[in-house]
Structure formats: C-alpha cells, structure tokens
Design a protein around this motif. Structure first.
Motif, PDB file in Angstrom:
ATOM      1  N   GLN A   1       8.163  10.720   1.169  1.00  0.00           N
ATOM      2  CA  GLN A   1       8.522   9.542   1.965  1.00  0.00           C
ATOM      3  C   GLN A   1       8.214   9.759   3.451  1.00  0.00           C
ATOM      4  O   GLN A   1       7.745   8.852   4.128  1.00  0.00           O
ATOM      5  CB  GLN A   1      10.005   9.209   1.765  1.00  0.00           C
ATOM      6  CG  GLN A   1      10.276   8.702   0.364  1.00  0.00           C
ATOM      7  CD  GLN A   1      11.714   8.286   0.101  1.00  0.00           C
ATOM      8  OE1 GLN A   1      12.043   7.924  -1.021  1.00  0.00           O
ATOM      9  NE2 GLN A   1      12.575   8.324   1.094  1.00  0.00           N
ATOM     10  N   GLY A   2       8.463  10.967   3.932  1.00  0.00           N
ATOM     11  CA  GLY A   2       8.148  11.291   5.322  1.00  0.00           C
ATOM     12  C   GLY A   2       6.647  11.200   5.575  1.00  0.00           C
ATOM     13  O   GLY A   2       6.200  10.621   6.565  1.00  0.00           O
ATOM     14  N   ILE A   3       5.859  11.767   4.630  1.00  0.00           N
ATOM     15  CA  ILE A   3       4.400  11.718   4.757  1.00  0.00           C
ATOM     16  C   ILE A   3       3.922  10.260   4.754  1.00  0.00           C
ATOM     17  O   ILE A   3       3.084   9.858   5.550  1.00  0.00           O
ATOM     18  CB  ILE A   3       3.729  12.512   3.603  1.00  0.00           C
ATOM     19  CG1 ILE A   3       4.030  14.004   3.760  1.00  0.00           C
ATOM     20  CG2 ILE A   3       2.223  12.271   3.560  1.00  0.00           C
ATOM     21  CD1 ILE A   3       3.621  14.860   2.573  1.00  0.00           C
ATOM     22  N   ASN A   4       4.499   9.473   3.862  1.00  0.00           N
ATOM     23  CA  ASN A   4       4.122   8.063   3.752  1.00  0.00           C
ATOM     24  C   ASN A   4       4.420   7.302   5.047  1.00  0.00           C
ATOM     25  O   ASN A   4       3.640   6.458   5.485  1.00  0.00           O
ATOM     26  CB  ASN A   4       4.869   7.435   2.575  1.00  0.00           C
ATOM     27  CG  ASN A   4       4.339   6.061   2.245  1.00  0.00           C
ATOM     28  OD1 ASN A   4       3.153   5.886   2.030  1.00  0.00           O
ATOM     29  ND2 ASN A   4       5.213   5.072   2.246  1.00  0.00           N
ATOM     30  N   LEU A   5       5.544   7.621   5.662  1.00  0.00           N
ATOM     31  CA  LEU A   5       5.919   6.948   6.916  1.00  0.00           C
ATOM     32  C   LEU A   5       4.918   7.260   8.024  1.00  0.00           C
ATOM     33  O   LEU A   5       4.459   6.376   8.742  1.00  0.00           O
ATOM     34  CB  LEU A   5       7.325   7.368   7.349  1.00  0.00           C
ATOM     35  CG  LEU A   5       8.480   6.651   6.660  1.00  0.00           C
ATOM     36  CD1 LEU A   5       9.789   7.395   6.899  1.00  0.00           C
ATOM     37  CD2 LEU A   5       8.609   5.213   7.144  1.00  0.00           C
TER      38      LEU A   5
ATOM     39  N   GLY B   1      -6.303 -14.684   2.586  1.00  0.00           N
ATOM     40  CA  GLY B   1      -6.951 -14.660   3.895  1.00  0.00           C
ATOM     41  C   GLY B   1      -6.897 -13.287   4.513  1.00  0.00           C
ATOM     42  O   GLY B   1      -6.273 -12.364   3.985  1.00  0.00           O
ATOM     43  N   LYS B   2      -7.534 -13.160   5.655  1.00  0.00           N
ATOM     44  CA  LYS B   2      -7.619 -11.847   6.285  1.00  0.00           C
ATOM     45  C   LYS B   2      -6.254 -11.358   6.754  1.00  0.00           C
ATOM     46  O   LYS B   2      -5.557 -12.025   7.491  1.00  0.00           O
ATOM     47  CB  LYS B   2      -8.551 -11.949   7.492  1.00  0.00           C
ATOM     48  CG  LYS B   2      -8.841 -10.605   8.115  1.00  0.00           C
ATOM     49  CD  LYS B   2      -9.737 -10.792   9.308  1.00  0.00           C
ATOM     50  CE  LYS B   2      -9.943  -9.467   9.995  1.00  0.00           C
ATOM     51  NZ  LYS B   2     -10.712  -9.597  11.199  1.00  0.00           N
ATOM     52  N   ARG B   3      -5.850 -10.204   6.258  1.00  0.00           N
ATOM     53  CA  ARG B   3      -4.605  -9.643   6.739  1.00  0.00           C
ATOM     54  C   ARG B   3      -4.565  -8.149   6.440  1.00  0.00           C
ATOM     55  O   ARG B   3      -5.204  -7.646   5.546  1.00  0.00           O
ATOM     56  CB  ARG B   3      -3.415 -10.321   6.086  1.00  0.00           C
ATOM     57  CG  ARG B   3      -3.306  -9.972   4.628  1.00  0.00           C
ATOM     58  CD  ARG B   3      -2.054 -10.578   4.050  1.00  0.00           C
ATOM     59  NE  ARG B   3      -1.919 -10.098   2.710  1.00  0.00           N
ATOM     60  CZ  ARG B   3      -1.803 -10.885   1.647  1.00  0.00           C
ATOM     61  NH1 ARG B   3      -1.774 -12.169   1.792  1.00  0.00           N
ATOM     62  NH2 ARG B   3      -1.679 -10.369   0.459  1.00  0.00           N
ATOM     63  N   LEU B   4      -3.821  -7.472   7.205  1.00  0.00           N
ATOM     64  CA  LEU B   4      -3.573  -6.071   6.922  1.00  0.00           C
ATOM     65  C   LEU B   4      -2.082  -5.972   6.687  1.00  0.00           C
ATOM     66  O   LEU B   4      -1.287  -6.350   7.512  1.00  0.00           O
ATOM     67  CB  LEU B   4      -3.972  -5.196   8.119  1.00  0.00           C
ATOM     68  CG  LEU B   4      -5.463  -5.043   8.315  1.00  0.00           C
ATOM     69  CD1 LEU B   4      -5.745  -4.511   9.699  1.00  0.00           C
ATOM     70  CD2 LEU B   4      -6.055  -4.131   7.281  1.00  0.00           C
ATOM     71  N   GLU B   5      -1.739  -5.500   5.530  1.00  0.00           N
ATOM     72  CA  GLU B   5      -0.338  -5.598   5.135  1.00  0.00           C
ATOM     73  C   GLU B   5       0.380  -4.266   5.309  1.00  0.00           C
ATOM     74  O   GLU B   5      -0.204  -3.221   5.483  1.00  0.00           O
ATOM     75  CB  GLU B   5      -0.330  -6.109   3.678  1.00  0.00           C
ATOM     76  CG  GLU B   5       0.913  -5.973   2.909  1.00  0.00           C
ATOM     77  CD  GLU B   5       2.092  -6.727   3.464  1.00  0.00           C
ATOM     78  OE1 GLU B   5       2.215  -6.964   4.672  1.00  0.00           O
ATOM     79  OE2 GLU B   5       2.951  -7.019   2.666  1.00  0.00           O
ATOM     80  N   ASN B   6       1.743  -4.374   5.274  1.00  0.00           N
ATOM     81  CA  ASN B   6       2.589  -3.197   5.458  1.00  0.00           C
ATOM     82  C   ASN B   6       2.893  -2.505   4.138  1.00  0.00           C
ATOM     83  O   ASN B   6       2.557  -2.981   3.085  1.00  0.00           O
ATOM     84  CB  ASN B   6       3.893  -3.672   6.054  1.00  0.00           C
ATOM     85  CG  ASN B   6       4.316  -4.921   5.352  1.00  0.00           C
ATOM     86  OD1 ASN B   6       4.599  -4.893   4.183  1.00  0.00           O
ATOM     87  ND2 ASN B   6       4.303  -6.030   6.042  1.00  0.00           N
ATOM     88  N   THR B   7       3.835  -1.422   4.154  1.00  0.00           N
ATOM     89  CA  THR B   7       4.307  -0.725   2.988  1.00  0.00           C
ATOM     90  C   THR B   7       5.590  -1.328   2.522  1.00  0.00           C
ATOM     91  O   THR B   7       6.305  -1.907   3.231  1.00  0.00           O
ATOM     92  CB  THR B   7       4.561   0.707   3.272  1.00  0.00           C
ATOM     93  OG1 THR B   7       5.415   0.794   4.384  1.00  0.00           O
ATOM     94  CG2 THR B   7       3.334   1.418   3.572  1.00  0.00           C
TER      95      THR B   7
ATOM     96  N   GLY C   1       0.797  -1.224   0.000  1.00  0.00           N
ATOM     97  CA  GLY C   1       0.000   0.000   0.000  1.00  0.00           C
ATOM     98  C   GLY C   1       0.825   1.267   0.000  1.00  0.00           C
ATOM     99  O   GLY C   1       0.418   2.275  -0.565  1.00  0.00           O
ATOM    100  N   GLY C   2       1.982   1.221   0.637  1.00  0.00           N
ATOM    101  CA  GLY C   2       2.835   2.401   0.725  1.00  0.00           C
ATOM    102  C   GLY C   2       3.182   2.964  -0.629  1.00  0.00           C
ATOM    103  O   GLY C   2       3.302   4.180  -0.795  1.00  0.00           O
ATOM    104  N   PHE C   3       3.310   2.073  -1.603  1.00  0.00           N
ATOM    105  CA  PHE C   3       3.665   2.529  -2.946  1.00  0.00           C
ATOM    106  C   PHE C   3       2.586   3.431  -3.537  1.00  0.00           C
ATOM    107  O   PHE C   3       2.881   4.385  -4.231  1.00  0.00           O
ATOM    108  CB  PHE C   3       3.852   1.339  -3.888  1.00  0.00           C
ATOM    109  CG  PHE C   3       5.052   0.506  -3.555  1.00  0.00           C
ATOM    110  CD1 PHE C   3       6.171   1.071  -2.978  1.00  0.00           C
ATOM    111  CD2 PHE C   3       5.067  -0.851  -3.827  1.00  0.00           C
ATOM    112  CE1 PHE C   3       7.279   0.309  -2.680  1.00  0.00           C
ATOM    113  CE2 PHE C   3       6.172  -1.618  -3.533  1.00  0.00           C
ATOM    114  CZ  PHE C   3       7.281  -1.044  -2.953  1.00  0.00           C
ATOM    115  N   VAL C   4       1.307   3.098  -3.274  1.00  0.00           N
ATOM    116  CA  VAL C   4       0.202   3.835  -3.890  1.00  0.00           C
ATOM    117  C   VAL C   4       0.267   5.306  -3.498  1.00  0.00           C
ATOM    118  O   VAL C   4       0.241   6.193  -4.351  1.00  0.00           O
ATOM    119  CB  VAL C   4      -1.166   3.231  -3.477  1.00  0.00           C
ATOM    120  CG1 VAL C   4      -2.310   4.009  -4.107  1.00  0.00           C
ATOM    121  CG2 VAL C   4      -1.240   1.759  -3.871  1.00  0.00           C
TER     122      VAL C   4
END
Lengths: 125, 134
Positions: free
Chosen positions: B44-48, B128-134, B24-27
């Motif tokens: 990048q700072g905003i994304n973090l 399956g159910k997951r919430l993924e990182n950037t 998701g971070g890429f989007v």
C-alpha cells in the motif's frame, strides 16, 4: 433561503465525501476514487469534472498517507521508483488512446479480473 | 521472464488502467500482494508513492483543461486528512494479513459493480480524455 440550505447541505456532503476518501486512502492506500467519483457525480458534477476533481482531492490525501506510511517505516521510497516510469508512460498512452478503446467492455474485463484476484487473495494467501 | 520486464509491464498497464478510469491503483496493489508476495501494508505504501507523480501529471492536464471543480476541495480535503489518520491507524491495528482479506472483499465489491454495471450515457461520456485516480 432554499439556496442557502442547499449550499449548507452541500458543504456537509463534501465533508462526508472527504471522510470516506480519507478513510479508504489511509486504510488501503488506494480506492478513494472508487467512492469519490460517484459521490461527486451525485452532487451534479459532470463525469469528466468529477474524475478530474477526485484527483485534486485524493492527491493531497495521498501525500498525508505517504507521510504516515513512511513514518511507520512500512516501506522505502526506492521500492516504488521502478514502477514510476512505466506508470507514467501507461497513463499518457492510455489517455491518448481513450477515445478508440471500448470503455464499457474494458470495465467488465477489469471487473472480472479483480474478482478473480480477490478470490486468490481470500482463499490462497 | 526477467523481473524488470514484469515490472515494466505491470506499471505500464497500471498507468493505462488508471487513465481509463478503471482504478489503476488496484492493478499494482493486486500484483504486489497476490503475485509478488509483498506484505499488504508495504504494498500500500509503494502504491501511494507510485500514485503521486501520476496524479500530479494528470492534475496539470486537468487544470489546463479547466476540469477541476473547486467547491468540494477545501471541505473534503479537511475531513479527508483527518480520516486518513483513522484509516492508517486502523490499517496498523488490522495488520497485513487481515488487511489483505478486507482489501480482497473491497475489490470483490468493486469488481462485481464493474462487471455488472449498466451501460449508460455516463459511461460513454466517461470515455473522454481523462487520467484517473486509484
């Protein structure tokens, strides 16, 4: 003896994994998960656990990164706030819809979209 | 289209992509740099910052579901924190212009990998159910 050796090797592997995640996190402010998830899976951690564990690794690294980025004054915290409510809503909705969405096709669409985006950044910026 | 609608849509789809494990971070980063004209380092700072509450929320879910493997945490966070310093220094040396080109090459690699990935059981299981990182 074999078990001890395996444990030691695994520890070094996790040290390397952390270094890759940290470098990507500090350098790009994202992207750690792309490296960490497959690396955890290679260490025989099942996919779901690998994804969850990668967040537990990347979150503290992101906090360290944020500290440095703020110190260097590249941005203000307020700049990010408008994106947070939508992001949280999207994360919850996405996780609820997961089982109904064809993940395989989405991965390919996402891949194509970021290839186009990378071309835009490479050649038109 | 009003800016707040664009921000709402981009952040919503970033969250959805993140929860699907699509990075998701890429989007958000791509929107900020390629479309909103925000310099790479600032984006990048905003994304973090954006990632922190989403990751914290997903971590609560995952801890409740006992999906966190504790073994890798300590060694990887230790070296990871040191490598963050190196990454931030390198980012500063490169500057926004060259960093954005390097980022483009990185996402090009990820994009090709995603576009041509082999359909496997792992992929199905990943649905399956997951919430993924950037």
């Amino acid at each position: 003896m074999w078990d001890n050796m395996k444990q030691t090797l695994q520890k070094y592997y996790y040290l390397l994994l952390g270094a890759v995640a940290g470098l990507l996190n500090g350098l790009f402010g994202s992207g750690g998960g792309v490296a960490v998830v497959p690396m955890l899976e290679k260490a025989d951690i099942p996919p779901k656990k690998a994804h969850a564990t990668s967040i537990a690794i990347i979150l503290p690294l992101s906090i360290v990164s944020v500290g440095f980025y703020l110190y260097r004054q590249n941005f203000q915290i307020m700049d990010a706030l408008p994106y947070v409510p939508g992001g949280l809503a999207g994360a919850v909705v996405g996780s609820l819809l997961l089982k109904k969405i064809p993940n395989d096709l989405l991965r390919r669409i996402f891949g194509a979209l970021i290839i186009v985006s990378s071309a835009r950044i490479l050649f038109f910026k | 289209m009003p800016e707040w609608i664009i921000i709402g849509l981009v952040s919503f789809f970033t969250g959805v992509a993140a929860s699907l494990g699509l990075g998701g971070g890429f989007v958000l980063l791509i929107y900020l740099t390629a479309f909103a004209g925000v310099p790479q380092l600032e984006a990048q700072g905003i994304n973090l910052i954006f990632f922190l509450p989403i990751a914290a929320l997903s971590l609560i879910f995952h801890t409740k579901n006992k999906l966190i493997d504790k073994k890798p945490l300590l060694p990887s966070i230790l070296t990871g924190a040191a490598a963050v310093v190196l990454g931030v220094l390198l980012a500063g040396v490169l500057g926004s212009k060259w960093l954005s080109k390097l980022f483009a090459i990185f996402i090009l690699y990820v994009g090709i990998k995603e576009l041509f990935h082999k359909k496997s059981e792992k992929t199905a299981e990943n649905s399956g159910k997951r919430l993924e990182n950037t």
